[in-house]
Motif scaffolding. Structure first.
Motif, PDB file in Angstrom:
ATOM      1  N   LEU A 300       1.100  -1.317  -0.108  1.00  0.00           N
ATOM      2  CA  LEU A 300      -0.461  -0.325   0.260  1.00  0.00           C
ATOM      3  C   LEU A 300       0.872   1.361  -0.007  1.00  0.00           C
ATOM      4  O   LEU A 300       0.260   1.956  -0.570  1.00  0.00           O
ATOM      5  N   ALA A 301       1.577   0.850   1.019  1.00  0.00           N
ATOM      6  CA  ALA A 301       2.676   2.575   0.814  1.00  0.00           C
ATOM      7  C   ALA A 301       3.118   2.900  -0.626  1.00  0.00           C
ATOM      8  O   ALA A 301       3.319   4.039  -0.839  1.00  0.00           O
ATOM      9  N   ALA A 302       4.185   1.401  -1.377  1.00  0.00           N
ATOM     10  CA  ALA A 302       4.344   1.853  -2.074  1.00  0.00           C
ATOM     11  C   ALA A 302       3.403   3.042  -3.090  1.00  0.00           C
ATOM     12  O   ALA A 302       3.971   2.930  -4.092  1.00  0.00           O
ATOM     13  N   PHE A 303       2.456   2.067  -3.571  1.00  0.00           N
ATOM     14  CA  PHE A 303       1.031   2.319  -4.160  1.00  0.00           C
ATOM     15  C   PHE A 303       1.079   3.910  -4.006  1.00  0.00           C
ATOM     16  O   PHE A 303       0.345   4.816  -4.732  1.00  0.00           O
ATOM     17  N   ARG A 304       1.137   4.094  -2.545  1.00  0.00           N
ATOM     18  CA  ARG A 304       0.468   5.239  -2.595  1.00  0.00           C
ATOM     19  C   ARG A 304       1.959   6.482  -3.370  1.00  0.00           C
ATOM     20  O   ARG A 304       2.093   7.922  -3.146  1.00  0.00           O
ATOM     21  N   ILE A 305       2.871   5.690  -2.993  1.00  0.00           N
ATOM     22  CA  ILE A 305       4.351   6.594  -3.098  1.00  0.00           C
ATOM     23  C   ILE A 305       4.290   7.189  -4.273  1.00  0.00           C
ATOM     24  O   ILE A 305       4.660   8.390  -5.098  1.00  0.00           O
ATOM     25  N   VAL A 306       4.079   6.389  -5.008  1.00  0.00           N
ATOM     26  CA  VAL A 306       3.677   6.346  -6.685  1.00  0.00           C
ATOM     27  C   VAL A 306       2.790   7.052  -6.799  1.00  0.00           C
ATOM     28  O   VAL A 306       2.492   8.208  -7.573  1.00  0.00           O
ATOM     29  N   GLN A 307       1.914   6.832  -6.576  1.00  0.00           N
ATOM     30  CA  GLN A 307       0.524   7.876  -7.142  1.00  0.00           C
ATOM     31  C   GLN A 307       0.590   9.515  -6.671  1.00  0.00           C
ATOM     32  O   GLN A 307       0.396  10.196  -7.193  1.00  0.00           O
ATOM     33  N   GLU A 308       1.185   9.585  -5.530  1.00  0.00           N
ATOM     34  CA  GLU A 308       1.820  10.737  -4.518  1.00  0.00           C
ATOM     35  C   GLU A 308       2.562  11.731  -6.107  1.00  0.00           C
ATOM     36  O   GLU A 308       2.419  12.369  -5.608  1.00  0.00           O
ATOM     37  N   ALA A 309       3.759  11.184  -6.426  1.00  0.00           N
ATOM     38  CA  ALA A 309       4.380  11.429  -7.103  1.00  0.00           C
ATOM     39  C   ALA A 309       4.345  11.686  -8.202  1.00  0.00           C
ATOM     40  O   ALA A 309       4.886  12.685  -9.114  1.00  0.00           O
ATOM     41  N   LEU A 310       3.713  10.573  -8.791  1.00  0.00           N
ATOM     42  CA  LEU A 310       2.812  10.920 -10.411  1.00  0.00           C
ATOM     43  C   LEU A 310       1.880  12.497 -10.314  1.00  0.00           C
ATOM     44  O   LEU A 310       1.380  13.077 -11.264  1.00  0.00           O
ATOM     45  N   THR A 311       0.941  12.294  -9.326  1.00  0.00           N
ATOM     46  CA  THR A 311      -0.013  13.648  -8.846  1.00  0.00           C
ATOM     47  C   THR A 311       0.832  14.856  -8.809  1.00  0.00           C
ATOM     48  O   THR A 311       0.131  15.993  -9.661  1.00  0.00           O
ATOM     49  N   ASN A 312       2.244  14.858  -8.448  1.00  0.00           N
ATOM     50  CA  ASN A 312       3.202  15.750  -8.424  1.00  0.00           C
ATOM     51  C   ASN A 312       3.540  16.684  -9.713  1.00  0.00           C
ATOM     52  O   ASN A 312       3.742  17.057 -10.612  1.00  0.00           O
ATOM     53  N   VAL A 313       4.238  15.416 -10.061  1.00  0.00           N
ATOM     54  CA  VAL A 313       4.513  15.371 -11.435  1.00  0.00           C
ATOM     55  C   VAL A 313       2.914  16.808 -12.857  1.00  0.00           C
ATOM     56  O   VAL A 313       3.589  17.286 -13.111  1.00  0.00           O
ATOM     57  N   VAL A 314       1.816  15.759 -12.452  1.00  0.00           N
ATOM     58  CA  VAL A 314       0.692  16.318 -12.943  1.00  0.00           C
ATOM     59  C   VAL A 314       0.814  17.957 -12.557  1.00  0.00           C
ATOM     60  O   VAL A 314       0.242  19.155 -13.398  1.00  0.00           O
ATOM     61  N   ARG A 315       1.014  18.188 -11.625  1.00  0.00           N
ATOM     62  CA  ARG A 315       0.374  19.420 -11.246  1.00  0.00           C
ATOM     63  C   ARG A 315       1.734  20.815 -11.141  1.00  0.00           C
ATOM     64  O   ARG A 315       0.892  21.647 -11.393  1.00  0.00           O
ATOM     65  N   GLY A 331      15.259  -7.851   0.371  1.00  0.00           N
ATOM     66  CA  GLY A 331      15.148  -7.233   2.163  1.00  0.00           C
ATOM     67  C   GLY A 331      14.099  -6.066   2.247  1.00  0.00           C
ATOM     68  O   GLY A 331      13.957  -5.642   2.668  1.00  0.00           O
ATOM     69  N   ARG A 332      14.927  -5.348   0.456  1.00  0.00           N
ATOM     70  CA  ARG A 332      13.999  -3.954   0.115  1.00  0.00           C
ATOM     71  C   ARG A 332      13.258  -4.145  -1.202  1.00  0.00           C
ATOM     72  O   ARG A 332      13.720  -4.709  -1.805  1.00  0.00           O
ATOM     73  N   LEU A 333      12.587  -2.755  -1.051  1.00  0.00           N
ATOM     74  CA  LEU A 333      11.618  -2.730  -2.656  1.00  0.00           C
ATOM     75  C   LEU A 333      12.583  -0.611  -2.218  1.00  0.00           C
ATOM     76  O   LEU A 333      12.110   0.309  -1.670  1.00  0.00           O
ATOM     77  N   VAL A 334      12.595  -0.804  -3.714  1.00  0.00           N
ATOM     78  CA  VAL A 334      13.305   0.617  -3.632  1.00  0.00           C
ATOM     79  C   VAL A 334      13.028   0.850  -5.193  1.00  0.00           C
ATOM     80  O   VAL A 334      12.400   0.431  -6.003  1.00  0.00           O
ATOM     81  N   LEU A 335      12.315   2.556  -5.203  1.00  0.00           N
ATOM     82  CA  LEU A 335      11.417   3.048  -5.468  1.00  0.00           C
ATOM     83  C   LEU A 335      12.012   3.915  -6.594  1.00  0.00           C
ATOM     84  O   LEU A 335      12.774   4.810  -5.873  1.00  0.00           O
ATOM     85  N   ARG A 336      11.603   5.076  -7.549  1.00  0.00           N
ATOM     86  CA  ARG A 336      12.251   6.528  -8.222  1.00  0.00           C
ATOM     87  C   ARG A 336      11.562   6.884  -9.209  1.00  0.00           C
ATOM     88  O   ARG A 336      10.593   5.916 -10.352  1.00  0.00           O
ATOM     89  N   VAL A 337      11.089   7.428  -9.142  1.00  0.00           N
ATOM     90  CA  VAL A 337       9.934   7.869  -9.831  1.00  0.00           C
ATOM     91  C   VAL A 337      10.741   9.567 -10.313  1.00  0.00           C
ATOM     92  O   VAL A 337      11.263  10.194  -9.593  1.00  0.00           O
ATOM     93  N   ASP A 338      10.844   9.514 -12.466  1.00  0.00           N
ATOM     94  CA  ASP A 338      11.706  10.946 -12.551  1.00  0.00           C
ATOM     95  C   ASP A 338      10.909  11.793 -13.780  1.00  0.00           C
ATOM     96  O   ASP A 338      10.232  10.700 -13.616  1.00  0.00           O
TER      97      ASP A 338
END
Length: 393
Positions: A300-315, A331-338
């Protein structure tokens, strides 16, 4: 007048004035002293009117022990000393001293209780070993010193029992405060979680609705079909937002029940891509590493982080493209939104809590979020989430 009525109600409150226990104590002291007098006729004075008054005066003072513990403990000890000095029989009169001492110590007036009982004990020594010559009964002799061992043991037992009751009450009060603090902390955490969830749901959907509403207004006259498509996107986004808000509110109303619908996770990234495309943003997704089964909270946290990052791009970004990279490491998950930028510098109606919410979500799982401008002018959000947490705890 209202003040007098309030004071009267306080006096009538059985929690403040212990009527029942005091009346029972008065009966025990009076009846018990009568039996004690029959057994000590040869050595002590018989119970007369003064003795009855003294036996009832102690319990009468005990009615105020919860409101005025210090005056009561000194008063009861003084009455007991007068009773003994008058040569009346030993017996249940000491119960009033025990109750008064207990009430004072439990109320936190331990020093006053010690002083009162200590003075009573010292007064008893004077009466029993020195002043007995001038006090009734006539022809009395000094009390045996062996009796003083019993009296001293009684005093020590009364003080020890009172201290034990005080300590146990303080422990219970501290445990109650800790439970209340833990409940407040859980309520604050739940309120923060719900606020984050609502922010992420509404921010993303309203950003899409805002963009499509602008497109619809612009093309309403020139291109009705495109305007219709924009309105369709608005309806779809608003319907999805309402569904997610309803799900959050359902959990709020029934915290003990299982949610009716599963929480969103990274498996719903295609929906985010479609919604971003409807807002004019092209999103590419890349995955590296073997995809494990994520814990629900991490998913859930990963989904919301990507969602918020894309929302900030739109805005806030002038770029119409974005890239989401998901890297699965041991042991870990790395997300990157550019995105390619540049920042538009305009207020798109956000609350300003998006990055803070992302960091809070990651920190709750023991992870971290970094966000900032890239050297080439674009913007990057990088999140690192551990995969233990929920399964291990």
């Amino acid at each position: 007048m209202p003040r007098l009525l309030r004071q009267w109600e306080e006096w009538r409150d059985p929690r403040r004035i212990p009527w029942v226990s005091t009346v029972l104590l008065a009966v025990v002291v009076t009846v018990g002293s009568g039996f004690a007098a029959e057994g000590q006729q040869a050595t002590r004075e018989p119970l007369d009117v003064l003795a009855r008054v003294l036996l009832l005066a102690g319990p009468a003072l005990l009615l105020l022990r919860n409101r005025y513990p210090v005056p009561v403990v000194f008063g009861v000890c003084g009455i007991a000393l007068v009773y003994l000095s008058a040569g009346y029989p030993y017996g249940p009169v000491f119960l009033t001293v025990t109750v008064a001492c207990f009430a004072a110590v439990v109320a936190g007036r331990r020093r006053a209780a010690w002083w009162a009982v200590g003075l009573l004990w010292a007064g008893h020594l004077l009466v029993a070993h020195w002043l007995f010559r001038w006090l009734p009964p006539a022809g009395d002799r000094a009390a045996p010193w062996g009796q003083e061992i019993v009296v001293t043991a009684w005093v020590a037992a009364v003080l020890a029992a009172s201290e034990l009751a005080r300590v146990r009450r303080e422990i219970r009060a501290r445990e109650r405060e800790e439970r209340e603090a833990a409940e407040r902390r859980r309520a604050d955490e739940e309120r923060l979680r719900i606020a984050r969830e609502l922010h992420d749901v509404l921010a993303h959907s309203i950003a899409v609705i805002n963009v499509q509403a602008g497109v619809g207004l612009t093309l309403l006259d020139d291109d009705p079909e495109q305007a219709r498509a924009a309105l369709t996107t608005i309806r779809s986004a608003s319907k999805e937002a309402l569904g997610e808000v309803r799900q959050v509110l359902d959990r709020l109303r029934s915290p003990g029940e299982a949610p009716r619908a599963p929480a969103p996770g990274l498996d719903r990234l295609p929906e985010l891509v479609e919604q971003a495309a409807a807002a004019g943003l092209s999103v590419g997704i890349g995955r590296t590493g073997e995809v494990p089964a994520l814990p629900p909270g991490t998913d859930l946290a990963a989904f919301r982080i990507v969602q918020e990052a894309l929302t900030n791009v739109v805005r806030h970004s002038g770029s119409r493209t974005a890239r989401v990279e998901i890297t699965h490491l041991p042991g870990r998950l790395v997300l990157r939104v550019d995105d390619e930028g540049p920042a538009t510098g305009t207020d798109a109606g956000g609350s300003g809590n998006g990055l803070a919410g992302m960091r809070e979500r990651a920190a709750a799982l023991g992870g971290s979020v970094e966000a900032g401008t890239r050297p080439d002018g674009g913007f990057r959000v990088r999140a690192e989430l551990p995969l233990r947490g929920e399964e291990e705890t």
